[in-house]
Every structure is written in structure tokens, then in C-alpha cells.
Design a protein around this motif. Structure first.
Motif, PDB file in Angstrom:
ATOM      1  N   SER A  15       0.829  -1.192   0.007  1.00 16.97           N
ATOM      2  CA  SER A  15       0.165  -0.080  -0.125  1.00 16.97           C
ATOM      3  C   SER A  15       0.680   1.252  -0.043  1.00 16.97           C
ATOM      4  O   SER A  15       2.052   1.190   0.122  1.00 16.97           O
ATOM      5  CB  SER A  15      -0.760  -0.023   1.128  1.00 16.97           C
ATOM      6  OG  SER A  15      -0.280   0.218   2.314  1.00 16.97           O
ATOM      7  N   THR A  16       0.230   2.250  -0.370  1.00 16.52           N
ATOM      8  CA  THR A  16       0.780   3.603  -0.159  1.00 16.52           C
ATOM      9  C   THR A  16       1.137   3.938   1.317  1.00 16.52           C
ATOM     10  O   THR A  16       0.536   3.365   2.385  1.00 16.52           O
ATOM     11  CB  THR A  16      -0.034   4.704  -0.668  1.00 16.52           C
ATOM     12  OG1 THR A  16      -1.148   4.741  -0.116  1.00 16.52           O
ATOM     13  CG2 THR A  16      -0.398   4.538  -2.345  1.00 16.52           C
ATOM     14  N   PHE A  18       0.056   6.447   3.361  1.00 14.72           N
ATOM     15  CA  PHE A  18      -0.753   6.642   4.137  1.00 14.72           C
ATOM     16  C   PHE A  18      -1.875   5.972   3.537  1.00 14.72           C
ATOM     17  O   PHE A  18      -2.953   6.384   2.626  1.00 14.72           O
ATOM     18  CB  PHE A  18      -1.350   8.164   4.282  1.00 14.72           C
ATOM     19  CG  PHE A  18      -0.166   8.701   4.779  1.00 14.72           C
ATOM     20  CD1 PHE A  18       0.086   8.711   6.344  1.00 14.72           C
ATOM     21  CD2 PHE A  18       0.810   9.633   4.176  1.00 14.72           C
ATOM     22  CE1 PHE A  18       1.178   9.403   6.868  1.00 14.72           C
ATOM     23  CE2 PHE A  18       1.650  10.363   4.677  1.00 14.72           C
ATOM     24  CZ  PHE A  18       1.978  10.247   6.158  1.00 14.72           C
ATOM     25  N   ARG A  19      -2.441   4.638   3.761  1.00 16.78           N
ATOM     26  CA  ARG A  19      -3.426   3.893   3.156  1.00 16.78           C
ATOM     27  C   ARG A  19      -4.733   4.496   3.014  1.00 16.78           C
ATOM     28  O   ARG A  19      -5.549   4.230   2.267  1.00 16.78           O
ATOM     29  CB  ARG A  19      -3.460   2.473   3.839  1.00 16.78           C
ATOM     30  CG  ARG A  19      -4.462   1.617   3.309  1.00 16.78           C
ATOM     31  CD  ARG A  19      -4.073   0.481   2.459  1.00 16.78           C
ATOM     32  NE  ARG A  19      -5.152  -0.181   1.730  1.00 16.78           N
ATOM     33  CZ  ARG A  19      -4.957  -1.399   1.423  1.00 16.78           C
ATOM     34  NH1 ARG A  19      -4.436  -2.074   2.435  1.00 16.78           N
ATOM     35  NH2 ARG A  19      -5.832  -2.165   0.885  1.00 16.78           N
ATOM     36  N   CYS A  20      -5.117   5.276   3.956  1.00 15.12           N
ATOM     37  CA  CYS A  20      -6.551   6.172   4.103  1.00 15.12           C
ATOM     38  C   CYS A  20      -6.480   7.366   2.965  1.00 15.12           C
ATOM     39  O   CYS A  20      -7.653   7.570   2.816  1.00 15.12           O
ATOM     40  CB  CYS A  20      -6.870   6.603   5.411  1.00 15.12           C
ATOM     41  SG  CYS A  20      -5.497   7.897   5.893  1.00 15.12           S
ATOM     42  N   ARG A  21      -5.459   7.529   2.388  1.00 22.56           N
ATOM     43  CA  ARG A  21      -5.461   8.414   1.304  1.00 22.56           C
ATOM     44  C   ARG A  21      -5.339   7.813   0.028  1.00 22.56           C
ATOM     45  O   ARG A  21      -4.682   6.903  -0.300  1.00 22.56           O
ATOM     46  CB  ARG A  21      -4.314   9.480   1.600  1.00 22.56           C
ATOM     47  CG  ARG A  21      -4.405  10.367   2.845  1.00 22.56           C
ATOM     48  CD  ARG A  21      -3.459  11.151   3.211  1.00 22.56           C
ATOM     49  NE  ARG A  21      -2.777  12.168   2.188  1.00 22.56           N
ATOM     50  CZ  ARG A  21      -1.782  12.457   2.043  1.00 22.56           C
ATOM     51  NH1 ARG A  21      -0.967  12.589   2.929  1.00 22.56           N
ATOM     52  NH2 ARG A  21      -1.574  13.458   1.000  1.00 22.56           N
ATOM     53  N   ASN A  22      -6.109   8.232  -1.121  1.00 22.58           N
ATOM     54  CA  ASN A  22      -5.912   7.685  -2.491  1.00 22.58           C
ATOM     55  C   ASN A  22      -4.887   8.467  -3.026  1.00 22.58           C
ATOM     56  O   ASN A  22      -5.068   9.551  -3.780  1.00 22.58           O
ATOM     57  CB  ASN A  22      -7.260   7.877  -3.014  1.00 22.58           C
ATOM     58  CG  ASN A  22      -8.368   7.057  -2.390  1.00 22.58           C
ATOM     59  OD1 ASN A  22      -8.052   5.987  -1.673  1.00 22.58           O
ATOM     60  ND2 ASN A  22      -9.711   7.209  -2.725  1.00 22.58           N
ATOM     61  N   ASP A  55      -5.253   3.138  -3.483  1.00 18.66           N
ATOM     62  CA  ASP A  55      -4.344   3.084  -2.125  1.00 18.66           C
ATOM     63  C   ASP A  55      -3.484   1.982  -2.022  1.00 18.66           C
ATOM     64  O   ASP A  55      -2.759   1.782  -1.196  1.00 18.66           O
ATOM     65  CB  ASP A  55      -5.382   3.264  -1.058  1.00 18.66           C
ATOM     66  CG  ASP A  55      -6.395   2.287  -0.812  1.00 18.66           C
ATOM     67  OD1 ASP A  55      -6.485   1.244  -1.907  1.00 18.66           O
ATOM     68  OD2 ASP A  55      -7.107   1.960   0.394  1.00 18.66           O
ATOM     69  N   HIS A  56      -3.653   0.986  -3.029  1.00 19.65           N
ATOM     70  CA  HIS A  56      -2.613  -0.031  -2.735  1.00 19.65           C
ATOM     71  C   HIS A  56      -2.440  -0.639  -4.419  1.00 19.65           C
ATOM     72  O   HIS A  56      -3.078  -0.386  -5.195  1.00 19.65           O
ATOM     73  CB  HIS A  56      -3.134  -1.187  -2.013  1.00 19.65           C
ATOM     74  CG  HIS A  56      -4.371  -1.909  -2.453  1.00 19.65           C
ATOM     75  ND1 HIS A  56      -5.553  -1.248  -2.177  1.00 19.65           N
ATOM     76  CD2 HIS A  56      -4.834  -3.160  -2.907  1.00 19.65           C
ATOM     77  CE1 HIS A  56      -6.780  -1.942  -2.834  1.00 19.65           C
ATOM     78  NE2 HIS A  56      -5.964  -3.243  -3.090  1.00 19.65           N
TER      79      HIS A  56
END
Length: 71
Positions: A15-16, A18-22, A55-56
Motif C-alpha cells: 500500500s501507499t 498513508f493507506r487511508c489516502r488515495n 491506495d494499494h
């Protein structure tokens, strides 16, 4: 054994930061997928598919034990 072969398939997900951010945008998603696939191919492995979400990233690849032949 002289004629022993093996093949491993790997499903890798990362994932990126900050997974909560696209953070992966649609405008360059295809370029990112091609870049990741190129890195894997340059290491002598076979890419089945690379797909990214906002996000991933999913990578499905085969991992041949080439390190055995290099010894």
C-alpha cells in the motif's frame, strides 16, 4: 536431482504510505503498473499481472528459482 523443476507464484500486495489516502491517480495508474512490471521483468521473473487501486497495488508473478542456476 538432475531434472528437478519448481515454480512459485506470488501474490504481493503493498500500500501507499498513508493507506487511508488515495495517492495513486487514474491519470498515471497505467504508467505505474508498467513501471512495476518492468522492474520485475528486469530481475528475470515473469509478471502475470500488475494492477493498482487508489491506495494499494496487487502484483501476481511467478518466481523461478534462478539463483540455483547462478551458482
Amino acid at each position: 536431482m538432475a531434472n528437478t523443476y519448481s515454480q512459485a507464484y506470488l501474490h504481493i500486495v503493498f500500500s501507499t504510505k498513508f493507506r487511508c489516502r488515495n495517492l495513486i491517480e487514474k491519470s498515471w495508474k497505467d504508467d505505474l503498473n508498467a513501471y512495476v512490471a518492468g522492474i520485475i521483468r528486469n530481475h528475470g521473473q515473469r509478471v502475470v499481472i500488475v494492477n493498482s487501486m487508489p491506495d494499494h497495488i496487487h502484483i501476481f508473478m511467478s518466481n523461478a528459482p534462478t539463483w540455483l542456476r547462478q551458482r
